[in-house]
Write an enzyme that holds these catalytic residues in place. Structure first.
Site, PDB file in Angstrom:
ATOM      1  N   LYS A   5     -46.692  -7.676   3.724  1.00 44.04           N
ATOM      2  CA  LYS A   5     -47.766  -8.148   2.857  1.00 44.04           C
ATOM      3  C   LYS A   5     -48.021  -7.182   1.699  1.00 44.04           C
ATOM      4  CE  LYS A   5     -52.524  -9.128   3.478  1.00 44.04           C
ATOM      5  NZ  LYS A   5     -53.694  -9.156   4.324  1.00 44.04           N
TER       6      LYS A   5
ATOM      7  N   LYS B  62     -53.327  -3.303  -0.637  1.00 43.62           N
ATOM      8  CA  LYS B  62     -54.010  -2.509  -1.653  1.00 43.62           C
ATOM      9  C   LYS B  62     -53.957  -1.023  -1.357  1.00 43.62           C
ATOM     10  CE  LYS B  62     -58.699  -3.599   0.011  1.00 43.62           C
ATOM     11  NZ  LYS B  62     -60.005  -2.999  -0.136  1.00 43.62           N
TER      12      LYS B  62
ATOM     13  N   LYS C 200     -56.428   3.658  14.172  1.00 50.11           N
ATOM     14  CA  LYS C 200     -56.990   4.650  13.252  1.00 50.11           C
ATOM     15  C   LYS C 200     -57.034   6.037  13.882  1.00 50.11           C
ATOM     16  CE  LYS C 200     -59.602   1.892   9.970  1.00 50.11           C
ATOM     17  NZ  LYS C 200     -60.913   1.571   9.383  1.00 50.11           N
TER      18      LYS C 200
END
Ligand code: TRP
Length: 331
Positions: free
Chosen positions: A197, A200, A113
């Protein structure tokens, strides 16, 4: 007999999609029957990256309505917003004083991150796993359903529980990862890049089917879904990732096994498979979407459900926090 406690934290970010439905939500429905579940909308975790306040608020309510539309039942489980239970932040401080810098510096998600958000490397991003440990330990949680990306954070929660228990006497249940027994091939991949994958937070909406996509959009997206050129409907993740993904979707939506479907589709073409998959997904999502619309339309009712959830959660959280404060000599 008291049941084991299961805690799951859900970040209100990105677009809920059908991969998440088959990969996570459907398992929660089963877990609801086997555990005392707490489903927490972890909005304090969400603000470690910049959020637009009104969007965060509205998306949070979307998530609550969506999970309930999928079958998470506030009569069976506790559904609440993390920010409504101040004990999370308070226990976090107590745990912070027992967490070593080196433990947090090792976290791979923190490293990833910070590499991406170079303009906002804040303290919250660094201490995020301590808040997650507080979420879990406050409720004497036994089971935590986590994906591979959260394993390291759960390991810290376990280490902190053991460290505190050794130092102060037993305060916490030591949580364990809970890996639901997924049917083989339950993992849903991206439509256009079936090697990765279905996510979202994918920038390209063509890669996923959102829970709220209309039948028309679903049809268009599946039409473009990647297949291959040998025109044989067979499950093989390595050499036929796209077709295998369609079979997995169809199997998830209809309840038929992959091998049954392979037999059904002998001699048929990919067009046929896609049309049937569209139909099955639309049939699955139509009632969920209707229920979502009904729930999302009544914000006062959603707030009432969250308030009841927070009250129940606080009752349990306060008991743990009180015990910890006493043990640490806090007046
Ligand atoms: N960190 C988790 C994620 O990003 C969300 C989360 C927060 C969580 N607190 C938790 C998950 C406690 C399980 C238990 O997905």
């Amino acid at each position: 007999m008291a049941r084991d406690i299961l805690f799951s934290g859900i970040q209100p970010s990105g677009q809920l999609n059908i991969g998440h439905y088959f990969g996570a939500v459907k398992n929660w429905l089963r877990m609801q029957e086997d555990f005392d579940c707490l489903f927490s909308l972890v909005n304090l975790h969400a603000i470690t990256v910049r959020q637009n306040p009104s969007e965060l608020r509205s998306r949070s309510l979307d998530f609550v309505a969506a999970y309930m539309a999928c079958g998470i039942d506030p009569e069976k489980s506790i559904i609440f917003a993390q920010s409504d239970v101040p004990e999370h932040s308070e226990l976090m401080w107590l745990l912070s004083c027992h967490t070593y810098m080196g433990e947090l510096e090792r976290m791979t998600q923190f490293k990833d991150k910070t590499a991406k958000n170079t303009d906002n490397i804040n303290l919250g991003l660094f201490s995020y796993p301590v808040l997650m440990a507080a979420d879990i330990l406050l409720y004497q949680t036994k089971a935590v359903p986590v994906g591979a990306d959260q394993k390291q954070h759960l390991e810290l929660a376990r280490d902190l529980a053991n460290r505190m228990n050794n130092r102060y006497g037993t305060l916490f249940t030591v949580p364990e990862p809970y890996i639901p027994s997924v049917e083989a091939g339950g993992r849903i991949m991206s439509l256009l890049e079936p090697e990765k994958k279905m996510s979202k937070s994918d920038d390209n909406a063509g890669n996923y089917i959102a829970l709220l996509d209309s039948p028309d959009v679903i049809r268009k997206k599946l039409k473009k879904a990647v297949t291959d050129t040998d025109n044989e409907i067979r499950y093989d993740r390595d050499t036929k990732a796209g077709v295998s993904n369609l079979l997995t979707l169809l199997s998830g939506a209809t309840g038929k096994s992959i091998s049954e479907l392979e037999v059904d589709y002998v001699g048929k073409g990919y067009g046929h498979l896609k049309v049937d998959t569209v139909e099955a997904i639309v049939a699955l999502l139509t009632p969920i979407q209707a229920e979502f619309a009904r729930l999302r339309n009544d914000e006062a009712e959603l707030q009432r459900i969250l308030k009841i959830g927070a009250d129940k959660a606080r009752f349990q959280a306060q008991a743990t926090l009180e015990k910890v404060k006493q043990a640490m000599g806090l007046l």
